[in-house]
Design a protein around this motif. Sequence first.
Motif, PDB file in Angstrom:
ATOM      1  N   LYS A 206       0.666  -1.258  -0.077  1.00  0.00           N
ATOM      2  CA  LYS A 206      -0.042   0.070  -0.219  1.00  0.00           C
ATOM      3  C   LYS A 206       0.810   1.057  -0.123  1.00  0.00           C
ATOM      4  O   LYS A 206       0.530   2.328  -0.504  1.00  0.00           O
ATOM      5  N   ARG A 207       1.894   1.153   0.679  1.00  0.00           N
ATOM      6  CA  ARG A 207       2.887   2.043   0.893  1.00  0.00           C
ATOM      7  C   ARG A 207       3.625   2.410  -0.458  1.00  0.00           C
ATOM      8  O   ARG A 207       3.844   3.553  -1.092  1.00  0.00           O
ATOM      9  N   VAL A 208       4.089   1.434  -1.262  1.00  0.00           N
ATOM     10  CA  VAL A 208       4.709   1.357  -2.432  1.00  0.00           C
ATOM     11  C   VAL A 208       3.653   1.962  -3.475  1.00  0.00           C
ATOM     12  O   VAL A 208       4.300   2.665  -4.408  1.00  0.00           O
ATOM     13  N   GLU A 209       2.524   1.686  -3.536  1.00  0.00           N
ATOM     14  CA  GLU A 209       1.437   1.967  -4.552  1.00  0.00           C
ATOM     15  C   GLU A 209       1.247   3.674  -4.392  1.00  0.00           C
ATOM     16  O   GLU A 209       1.236   4.427  -5.211  1.00  0.00           O
ATOM     17  N   ASP A 210       1.528   4.059  -3.166  1.00  0.00           N
ATOM     18  CA  ASP A 210       1.268   5.706  -2.992  1.00  0.00           C
ATOM     19  C   ASP A 210       2.326   6.301  -3.750  1.00  0.00           C
ATOM     20  O   ASP A 210       2.528   7.374  -4.172  1.00  0.00           O
ATOM     21  N   GLU A 211       3.729   5.625  -3.682  1.00  0.00           N
ATOM     22  CA  GLU A 211       5.053   6.293  -4.281  1.00  0.00           C
ATOM     23  C   GLU A 211       5.033   6.174  -5.822  1.00  0.00           C
ATOM     24  O   GLU A 211       5.714   6.854  -6.238  1.00  0.00           O
ATOM     25  N   THR A 212       4.393   5.271  -6.288  1.00  0.00           N
ATOM     26  CA  THR A 212       4.521   4.991  -7.870  1.00  0.00           C
ATOM     27  C   THR A 212       3.984   6.201  -8.316  1.00  0.00           C
ATOM     28  O   THR A 212       4.691   6.539  -9.349  1.00  0.00           O
ATOM     29  N   GLU A 213       2.915   6.792  -8.022  1.00  0.00           N
ATOM     30  CA  GLU A 213       2.479   7.856  -8.659  1.00  0.00           C
ATOM     31  C   GLU A 213       3.516   9.124  -8.501  1.00  0.00           C
ATOM     32  O   GLU A 213       3.543   9.630  -9.468  1.00  0.00           O
ATOM     33  N   LYS A 214       4.120   9.192  -7.562  1.00  0.00           N
ATOM     34  CA  LYS A 214       5.266  10.407  -7.288  1.00  0.00           C
ATOM     35  C   LYS A 214       6.215   9.883  -8.316  1.00  0.00           C
ATOM     36  O   LYS A 214       6.851  11.073  -8.941  1.00  0.00           O
ATOM     37  N   VAL A 215       6.944   8.878  -8.625  1.00  0.00           N
ATOM     38  CA  VAL A 215       7.855   8.458  -9.351  1.00  0.00           C
ATOM     39  C   VAL A 215       7.533   8.667 -10.887  1.00  0.00           C
ATOM     40  O   VAL A 215       8.356   9.310 -11.590  1.00  0.00           O
ATOM     41  N   ILE A 216       6.284   8.454 -11.344  1.00  0.00           N
ATOM     42  CA  ILE A 216       5.778   8.611 -12.583  1.00  0.00           C
ATOM     43  C   ILE A 216       5.709  10.049 -12.850  1.00  0.00           C
ATOM     44  O   ILE A 216       6.066  10.648 -13.797  1.00  0.00           O
ATOM     45  N   ARG A 217       5.108  10.702 -11.704  1.00  0.00           N
ATOM     46  CA  ARG A 217       5.078  12.164 -12.116  1.00  0.00           C
ATOM     47  C   ARG A 217       6.338  12.982 -12.371  1.00  0.00           C
ATOM     48  O   ARG A 217       6.629  13.917 -12.906  1.00  0.00           O
ATOM     49  N   LEU A 218       7.158  12.383 -11.229  1.00  0.00           N
ATOM     50  CA  LEU A 218       8.617  13.311 -11.581  1.00  0.00           C
ATOM     51  C   LEU A 218       9.208  12.767 -12.799  1.00  0.00           C
ATOM     52  O   LEU A 218      10.050  13.437 -13.390  1.00  0.00           O
ATOM     53  N   LEU A 219       9.056  11.552 -13.297  1.00  0.00           N
ATOM     54  CA  LEU A 219       9.638  11.111 -14.612  1.00  0.00           C
ATOM     55  C   LEU A 219       9.065  12.185 -15.763  1.00  0.00           C
ATOM     56  O   LEU A 219       9.603  12.654 -16.665  1.00  0.00           O
ATOM     57  N   LYS A 220       7.635  12.452 -15.698  1.00  0.00           N
ATOM     58  CA  LYS A 220       7.020  13.071 -16.620  1.00  0.00           C
ATOM     59  C   LYS A 220       7.522  14.672 -16.408  1.00  0.00           C
ATOM     60  O   LYS A 220       7.503  15.365 -17.502  1.00  0.00           O
ATOM     61  N   GLU A 221       7.926  15.046 -15.236  1.00  0.00           N
ATOM     62  CA  GLU A 221       8.315  16.450 -15.511  1.00  0.00           C
ATOM     63  C   GLU A 221       9.688  16.453 -15.718  1.00  0.00           C
ATOM     64  O   GLU A 221      10.182  17.714 -15.649  1.00  0.00           O
ATOM     65  N   ASN A 222      10.403  15.327 -15.745  1.00  0.00           N
ATOM     66  CA  ASN A 222      11.852  15.553 -16.221  1.00  0.00           C
ATOM     67  C   ASN A 222      12.103  14.895 -17.674  1.00  0.00           C
ATOM     68  O   ASN A 222      13.033  14.162 -17.783  1.00  0.00           O
ATOM     69  N   ASN A 223      11.307  14.904 -18.534  1.00  0.00           N
ATOM     70  CA  ASN A 223      11.453  14.416 -20.007  1.00  0.00           C
ATOM     71  C   ASN A 223      11.466  13.163 -19.876  1.00  0.00           C
ATOM     72  O   ASN A 223      12.083  12.663 -20.886  1.00  0.00           O
ATOM     73  N   GLY A 224      10.987  12.403 -18.979  1.00  0.00           N
ATOM     74  CA  GLY A 224      10.811  10.813 -18.934  1.00  0.00           C
ATOM     75  C   GLY A 224      12.059  10.171 -18.413  1.00  0.00           C
ATOM     76  O   GLY A 224      12.140   8.820 -18.570  1.00  0.00           O
ATOM     77  N   PHE A 225      13.090  10.735 -18.005  1.00  0.00           N
ATOM     78  CA  PHE A 225      14.269  10.217 -17.554  1.00  0.00           C
ATOM     79  C   PHE A 225      14.585  10.668 -16.082  1.00  0.00           C
ATOM     80  O   PHE A 225      14.558  12.085 -16.033  1.00  0.00           O
ATOM     81  N   LEU A 226      15.375   9.852 -15.386  1.00  0.00           N
ATOM     82  CA  LEU A 226      15.920  10.440 -14.104  1.00  0.00           C
ATOM     83  C   LEU A 226      17.115   9.562 -13.805  1.00  0.00           C
ATOM     84  O   LEU A 226      17.177   8.239 -13.864  1.00  0.00           O
ATOM     85  N   PRO A 227      18.263  10.215 -13.440  1.00  0.00           N
ATOM     86  CA  PRO A 227      19.382   9.892 -13.113  1.00  0.00           C
ATOM     87  C   PRO A 227      19.652   8.975 -11.642  1.00  0.00           C
ATOM     88  O   PRO A 227      20.564   9.091 -11.118  1.00  0.00           O
ATOM     89  N   TYR A 228      18.735   8.157 -11.515  1.00  0.00           N
ATOM     90  CA  TYR A 228      18.594   7.482 -10.158  1.00  0.00           C
ATOM     91  C   TYR A 228      18.344   5.806 -10.472  1.00  0.00           C
ATOM     92  O   TYR A 228      17.384   5.576 -11.190  1.00  0.00           O
TER      93      TYR A 228
END
Length: 276
Positions: A211-233
Amino acid sequence: MIKVGQYNTLKVIRAVDFGVYLDDGAQGILLPKRFVPEGLEVGDEIKVFLYHDGEERLIATTQQPKAVVGDIVKLRCVNATPQGAFLDLGLMKDIFVPAAKQITGMRVNGDYLVKIYIDEQTGRIAATERLADALNNDLVQLKELDVVDLTVQRRSDIGYVCIINNQYTGVLHFNEIYRNIQVGDKFQGYVKKIYPDGNKIDLAAGKPGYKRVEDETEKVIRLLKENNGFLPYNDKSNPDDIYDFFAMSKKTFKMTTGNLYKQRKIVFENDGIKLV
């Protein structure tokens, strides 16, 4: 039955020049004119908070206090006397903490964690800094993985002692803390472990398991979209760098990105993660 120090929904029984009176089964409780909403009429119901004013009369207000009876909350001291201290509760009248209910003596502009209660002798709301009297782990009505409300009480050698649902105490260990926290902070967590005698409870912040992970997935997807689909992590990144950017632990980051990879929403690259 009306409840002092709590919210009550009461009916308007009569209007006067200086406000309206609300039905308490007797002569009525005054809601002063300054708090009467426009258009309120006799027969209407309104939600109010009840407490005693400076002249010890029971009075109603539409102001929202920072806490109600039973709550544990951090409040600021606005006045101190030999008899006790006054804390800002967010109402026209400050709440009193008797000297006997203080631990080290309160000072003006200091912040203190207190519990709101009803004084048995006067019937008025008051506050106490002696929280041990209100917390008891002898009969814990909890089970592991229960989602709970936490209030940070104090720092210890192994983490932070937290108050659980205003009733019990448990420990949020340092390895379960992924952001700066202070005494008085409130947030949701869950029961990680209850020891056999019930007197020791380990806690974790956030929600349990996936349940905790599912909450974080939206954050990762949002951050990817805000950074042209790529994150250096990725899973080789420094844990501090991951926390600074994502506000999550490296363990949670790996669980989250692994979940997204299985869903074919991201791909792993040598230098980071990429949105599909």
